[in-house]
Design a protein around this motif. Sequence first.
Motif, PDB file in Angstrom:
ATOM      1  N   LEU A 115     -70.042  10.412  23.466  1.00 20.53           N
ATOM      2  CA  LEU A 115     -69.933  11.862  23.108  1.00 20.53           C
ATOM      3  C   LEU A 115     -68.538  12.355  23.376  1.00 20.53           C
ATOM      4  O   LEU A 115     -67.974  13.175  22.825  1.00 20.53           O
ATOM      5  N   ILE A 116     -68.190  12.182  24.661  1.00 20.07           N
ATOM      6  CA  ILE A 116     -66.801  12.623  25.145  1.00 20.07           C
ATOM      7  C   ILE A 116     -66.013  11.999  24.379  1.00 20.07           C
ATOM      8  O   ILE A 116     -65.040  12.895  23.696  1.00 20.07           O
ATOM      9  N   LEU A 117     -65.786  10.833  23.999  1.00 16.27           N
ATOM     10  CA  LEU A 117     -64.872  10.166  23.153  1.00 16.27           C
ATOM     11  C   LEU A 117     -64.819  10.633  21.518  1.00 16.27           C
ATOM     12  O   LEU A 117     -63.976  11.023  20.900  1.00 16.27           O
ATOM     13  N   PHE A 118     -66.048  10.955  21.169  1.00 13.84           N
ATOM     14  CA  PHE A 118     -66.358  11.427  19.848  1.00 13.84           C
ATOM     15  C   PHE A 118     -65.369  13.063  19.549  1.00 13.84           C
ATOM     16  O   PHE A 118     -64.632  13.071  18.604  1.00 13.84           O
ATOM     17  N   ASN A 119     -65.718  13.895  20.597  1.00  9.33           N
ATOM     18  CA  ASN A 119     -64.990  15.104  20.651  1.00  9.33           C
ATOM     19  C   ASN A 119     -63.499  15.154  20.497  1.00  9.33           C
ATOM     20  O   ASN A 119     -63.007  15.855  19.924  1.00  9.33           O
ATOM     21  N   SER A 120     -63.165  14.043  21.552  1.00 10.27           N
ATOM     22  CA  SER A 120     -61.651  14.051  21.729  1.00 10.27           C
ATOM     23  C   SER A 120     -61.113  13.509  20.367  1.00 10.27           C
ATOM     24  O   SER A 120     -60.097  14.000  19.905  1.00 10.27           O
ATOM     25  N   ILE A 121     -61.512  12.548  19.934  1.00  9.41           N
ATOM     26  CA  ILE A 121     -60.961  11.621  18.713  1.00  9.41           C
ATOM     27  C   ILE A 121     -61.199  12.610  17.359  1.00  9.41           C
ATOM     28  O   ILE A 121     -60.294  12.490  16.596  1.00  9.41           O
ATOM     29  N   LEU A 122     -62.205  13.617  17.285  1.00 10.63           N
ATOM     30  CA  LEU A 122     -62.187  14.275  16.238  1.00 10.63           C
ATOM     31  C   LEU A 122     -61.305  15.305  16.304  1.00 10.63           C
ATOM     32  O   LEU A 122     -60.662  15.670  15.182  1.00 10.63           O
ATOM     33  N   ARG A 123     -60.704  15.683  17.388  1.00 11.57           N
ATOM     34  CA  ARG A 123     -59.603  16.580  17.521  1.00 11.57           C
ATOM     35  C   ARG A 123     -58.332  16.035  16.858  1.00 11.57           C
ATOM     36  O   ARG A 123     -57.602  16.523  16.181  1.00 11.57           O
ATOM     37  N   TYR A 124     -58.305  14.679  17.316  1.00  4.14           N
ATOM     38  CA  TYR A 124     -57.056  14.046  16.826  1.00  4.14           C
ATOM     39  C   TYR A 124     -57.064  13.875  15.345  1.00  4.14           C
ATOM     40  O   TYR A 124     -55.928  14.104  14.699  1.00  4.14           O
ATOM     41  N   ARG A 125     -58.378  13.556  14.906  1.00  2.44           N
ATOM     42  CA  ARG A 125     -58.313  13.524  13.552  1.00  2.44           C
ATOM     43  C   ARG A 125     -57.797  14.691  12.665  1.00  2.44           C
ATOM     44  O   ARG A 125     -57.049  14.657  11.789  1.00  2.44           O
ATOM     45  N   LEU A 126     -58.197  15.730  13.096  1.00  5.20           N
ATOM     46  CA  LEU A 126     -58.208  17.078  12.608  1.00  5.20           C
ATOM     47  C   LEU A 126     -56.565  17.386  12.507  1.00  5.20           C
ATOM     48  O   LEU A 126     -56.278  18.264  11.559  1.00  5.20           O
ATOM     49  N   ARG A 127     -56.133  16.914  13.527  1.00  2.00           N
ATOM     50  CA  ARG A 127     -54.518  17.283  13.690  1.00  2.00           C
ATOM     51  C   ARG A 127     -53.696  16.377  13.271  1.00  2.00           C
ATOM     52  O   ARG A 127     -52.668  16.419  13.241  1.00  2.00           O
ATOM     53  N   ASN A 128     -54.251  15.076  12.579  1.00  2.00           N
ATOM     54  CA  ASN A 128     -53.555  14.104  11.912  1.00  2.00           C
ATOM     55  C   ASN A 128     -52.717  13.304  12.908  1.00  2.00           C
ATOM     56  O   ASN A 128     -51.580  13.187  12.617  1.00  2.00           O
ATOM     57  N   THR A 129     -53.608  13.503  14.122  1.00  2.00           N
ATOM     58  CA  THR A 129     -52.749  12.927  15.062  1.00  2.00           C
ATOM     59  C   THR A 129     -53.133  11.072  15.143  1.00  2.00           C
ATOM     60  O   THR A 129     -54.458  11.015  15.273  1.00  2.00           O
ATOM     61  N   ALA A 130     -52.245  10.310  14.816  1.00  2.00           N
ATOM     62  CA  ALA A 130     -52.756   9.022  14.849  1.00  2.00           C
ATOM     63  C   ALA A 130     -53.100   8.427  16.341  1.00  2.00           C
ATOM     64  O   ALA A 130     -52.538   8.667  17.306  1.00  2.00           O
ATOM     65  N   LEU A 131     -54.158   7.799  16.205  1.00  6.04           N
ATOM     66  CA  LEU A 131     -54.834   7.082  17.356  1.00  6.04           C
ATOM     67  C   LEU A 131     -53.941   5.903  18.043  1.00  6.04           C
ATOM     68  O   LEU A 131     -53.292   5.274  17.228  1.00  6.04           O
ATOM     69  N   ASN A 132     -53.586   5.821  19.330  1.00  5.91           N
ATOM     70  CA  ASN A 132     -52.812   4.628  19.860  1.00  5.91           C
ATOM     71  C   ASN A 132     -53.547   4.221  21.043  1.00  5.91           C
ATOM     72  O   ASN A 132     -54.344   4.803  21.588  1.00  5.91           O
ATOM     73  N   ARG A 133     -53.041   2.981  21.585  1.00  6.71           N
ATOM     74  CA  ARG A 133     -53.464   2.263  22.913  1.00  6.71           C
ATOM     75  C   ARG A 133     -53.492   3.308  23.916  1.00  6.71           C
ATOM     76  O   ARG A 133     -54.415   3.363  24.823  1.00  6.71           O
ATOM     77  N   GLU A 134     -52.306   4.078  23.874  1.00  7.01           N
ATOM     78  CA  GLU A 134     -52.081   4.942  25.268  1.00  7.01           C
ATOM     79  C   GLU A 134     -53.203   6.020  25.257  1.00  7.01           C
ATOM     80  O   GLU A 134     -53.662   6.306  26.354  1.00  7.01           O
ATOM     81  N   LEU A 135     -53.548   6.749  24.067  1.00  6.78           N
ATOM     82  CA  LEU A 135     -54.706   7.761  24.000  1.00  6.78           C
ATOM     83  C   LEU A 135     -55.992   7.175  24.528  1.00  6.78           C
ATOM     84  O   LEU A 135     -56.444   7.713  25.361  1.00  6.78           O
ATOM     85  N   LEU A 136     -56.254   6.180  23.990  1.00 12.02           N
ATOM     86  CA  LEU A 136     -57.480   5.427  24.302  1.00 12.02           C
ATOM     87  C   LEU A 136     -57.698   5.007  25.639  1.00 12.02           C
ATOM     88  O   LEU A 136     -58.942   4.865  26.099  1.00 12.02           O
ATOM     89  N   ALA A 137     -56.669   4.496  26.170  1.00  9.18           N
ATOM     90  CA  ALA A 137     -56.626   3.805  27.627  1.00  9.18           C
ATOM     91  C   ALA A 137     -57.117   5.029  28.663  1.00  9.18           C
ATOM     92  O   ALA A 137     -57.413   4.484  29.810  1.00  9.18           O
ATOM     93  N   THR A 138     -56.862   6.247  28.348  1.00  8.70           N
ATOM     94  CA  THR A 138     -57.375   7.092  29.515  1.00  8.70           C
ATOM     95  C   THR A 138     -58.836   7.258  29.636  1.00  8.70           C
ATOM     96  O   THR A 138     -59.345   7.847  30.525  1.00  8.70           O
ATOM     97  N   TYR A 139     -59.503   6.530  28.640  1.00  4.37           N
ATOM     98  CA  TYR A 139     -61.010   6.532  28.675  1.00  4.37           C
ATOM     99  C   TYR A 139     -61.380   5.057  29.525  1.00  4.37           C
ATOM    100  O   TYR A 139     -61.289   4.166  28.817  1.00  4.37           O
ATOM    101  N   ASN A 140     -61.834   5.044  30.631  1.00  3.80           N
ATOM    102  CA  ASN A 140     -62.025   4.236  31.620  1.00  3.80           C
ATOM    103  C   ASN A 140     -63.175   3.189  31.150  1.00  3.80           C
ATOM    104  O   ASN A 140     -63.174   1.940  31.244  1.00  3.80           O
TER     105      ASN A 140
END
Length: 289
Positions: A115-140
């Motif tokens: 659920l935490i991951l969903f909220n965060s990734i939805l924000r990036y999607r709406l701002r057209n920010t591409a996901l990368n390994r650095e962003l996702l690596a912050t979620y242990n």
Amino acid sequence: MFERDKKSIISLLFAWNETVLPQILPALLLVVIISTAFSSLIYFGIVKISTFPTISFSIFGVILSIFLGFKNTACYDRWWEARKLWGLLIASSRHILRETLLLPQSYRKLVINYLILFNSILRYRLRNTALNRELLATYNFLSESDIKILLEQKNAPQFILEKIQRVLITALKEQTITDIIYNQINSHITDLGNVQAGCDRIKDAPLPYSYSVLLHRAVYCFCFILPFSLETTLGIGTPFLVGLIAYLFLGLDALSTQLEEPFSLNINGLPLDKIVSNIESELTTDLSN
């Protein structure tokens, strides 16, 4: 998005960073300079012109005001709907947090992390920010394989909701929750999907481009020809009234453009970073207790 102080009238009158004035200032100064130069030439008798019919400018101004009002209403409706959708996301996250208390601790922790991951990734999607390994690596809680799979997804938030659904289905099959509890939690997962669908619709369907361009051009044309209409009536005082009217029209045009994109990083965009941070803080605090 800026934190605003609305307690002081003086701060509202002289606000700078929280307004559209920095954006429209170049055009506004140009209009005032043109008006001042034109009025000075007329005032000192260097140039003589016949009286312009003010009725044509009045009709132009009224029609422009009506269409500009329509645009501002449409853009504010988009902003307000986006705000309500994220309000529903906050409420649904809190409902899930409470109702998953009935799940085994391992399953509950997995659902909350997703659920935490969903909220965060939805924000990036709406701002057209591409996901990368650095962003996702912050979620242990994400493994290397999880990160790789997420980076391959075209619709990562939807994929995360599917993962939550699989956890709930597994708990139901193991009879650790009843079908009533499953349906109750699942209804909030459905709400999250509806939030994403609504936000995607707002992001992917802006106002018609030709309408925005036409109105934008009309506003600037009106502001630049305004001095030629008012000079014969106001004389040397023309620049003051021209500046005020131009500020209103240019400001409303710029404001509507900002409200049209409620998920952007402009000064009137929704504070998605703060919302996501608050939700994450609530969820992680509960898990640690």
